[in-house]
Design a protein around this motif. Structure first.
Motif, PDB file in Angstrom:
ATOM      1  N   THR A  19      12.469  10.960  36.312  1.00  0.00           N
ATOM      2  CA  THR A  19      12.103  12.241  36.933  1.00  0.00           C
ATOM      3  C   THR A  19      10.600  12.490  36.912  1.00  0.00           C
ATOM      4  O   THR A  19      10.063  13.101  37.836  1.00  0.00           O
ATOM      5  CB  THR A  19      12.819  13.403  36.237  1.00  0.00           C
ATOM      6  N   GLU A  21       8.222  10.269  37.241  1.00  0.00           N
ATOM      7  CA  GLU A  21       7.622   9.514  38.334  1.00  0.00           C
ATOM      8  C   GLU A  21       7.922  10.160  39.685  1.00  0.00           C
ATOM      9  O   GLU A  21       7.062  10.197  40.567  1.00  0.00           O
ATOM     10  CB  GLU A  21       8.133   8.074  38.305  1.00  0.00           C
ATOM     11  N   LYS A  22       9.116  10.711  39.835  1.00  0.00           N
ATOM     12  CA  LYS A  22       9.459  11.414  41.078  1.00  0.00           C
ATOM     13  C   LYS A  22       8.572  12.630  41.273  1.00  0.00           C
ATOM     14  O   LYS A  22       8.087  12.889  42.379  1.00  0.00           O
ATOM     15  CB  LYS A  22      10.922  11.852  41.057  1.00  0.00           C
ATOM     16  N   MET A  23       8.361  13.398  40.202  1.00  0.00           N
ATOM     17  CA  MET A  23       7.532  14.598  40.305  1.00  0.00           C
ATOM     18  C   MET A  23       6.088  14.229  40.632  1.00  0.00           C
ATOM     19  O   MET A  23       5.449  14.907  41.436  1.00  0.00           O
ATOM     20  CB  MET A  23       7.591  15.403  38.992  1.00  0.00           C
ATOM     21  N   ARG A  25       5.084  11.643  42.298  1.00  0.00           N
ATOM     22  CA  ARG A  25       5.048  11.260  43.714  1.00  0.00           C
ATOM     23  C   ARG A  25       5.030  12.485  44.610  1.00  0.00           C
ATOM     24  O   ARG A  25       4.267  12.546  45.572  1.00  0.00           O
ATOM     25  CB  ARG A  25       6.260  10.397  44.061  1.00  0.00           C
ATOM     26  N   TRP A  26       5.871  13.483  44.316  1.00  0.00           N
ATOM     27  CA  TRP A  26       5.919  14.689  45.152  1.00  0.00           C
ATOM     28  C   TRP A  26       4.606  15.462  45.094  1.00  0.00           C
ATOM     29  O   TRP A  26       4.138  15.997  46.098  1.00  0.00           O
ATOM     30  CB  TRP A  26       7.079  15.587  44.742  1.00  0.00           C
ATOM     31  N   VAL A  27       4.003  15.531  43.906  1.00  0.00           N
ATOM     32  CA  VAL A  27       2.723  16.233  43.775  1.00  0.00           C
ATOM     33  C   VAL A  27       1.640  15.508  44.567  1.00  0.00           C
ATOM     34  O   VAL A  27       0.844  16.147  45.269  1.00  0.00           O
ATOM     35  CB  VAL A  27       2.335  16.370  42.281  1.00  0.00           C
ATOM     36  N   VAL A  29       2.072  13.578  47.197  1.00  0.00           N
ATOM     37  CA  VAL A  29       2.357  13.790  48.617  1.00  0.00           C
ATOM     38  C   VAL A  29       1.907  15.184  49.051  1.00  0.00           C
ATOM     39  O   VAL A  29       1.304  15.352  50.122  1.00  0.00           O
ATOM     40  CB  VAL A  29       3.860  13.568  48.907  1.00  0.00           C
ATOM     41  N   ALA A  30       2.168  16.181  48.225  1.00  0.00           N
ATOM     42  CA  ALA A  30       1.772  17.553  48.566  1.00  0.00           C
ATOM     43  C   ALA A  30       0.253  17.684  48.637  1.00  0.00           C
ATOM     44  O   ALA A  30      -0.275  18.297  49.572  1.00  0.00           O
ATOM     45  CB  ALA A  30       2.344  18.529  47.539  1.00  0.00           C
ATOM     46  N   SER A  33      -1.090  15.941  51.714  1.00  0.00           N
ATOM     47  CA  SER A  33      -0.752  16.712  52.916  1.00  0.00           C
ATOM     48  C   SER A  33      -1.676  17.917  53.082  1.00  0.00           C
ATOM     49  O   SER A  33      -2.165  18.176  54.186  1.00  0.00           O
ATOM     50  CB  SER A  33       0.700  17.194  52.846  1.00  0.00           C
TER      51      SER A  33
END
Length: 48
Positions: A19, A21-23, A25-27, A29-30, A33
């Motif tokens: 989890t 590593e997933k978080m 990645r999302w941060v 990406v955000a 962007s």
């Protein structure tokens, strides 16, 4: 040609992402962007 179920499960376990590593990645990406679209927005405003 065909993998057994056990082989497939072992392969899936290797690819599993935790989890944290997933978080991260999302941060990332955000942030990318926001920087990209913010740069485009301000670039267009400067042209006016």
């Amino acid at each position: 040609m065909f993998d057994s179920l056990a082989d497939r499960m072992k392969e899936d376990d290797k690819r599993e992402v935790n989890t944290t590593e997933k978080m991260i990645r999302w941060v990332v990406v955000a942030v990318v962007s926001v920087v990209l679209f913010g740069g485009l927005y301000f670039g267009v405003r400067l042209l006016e």
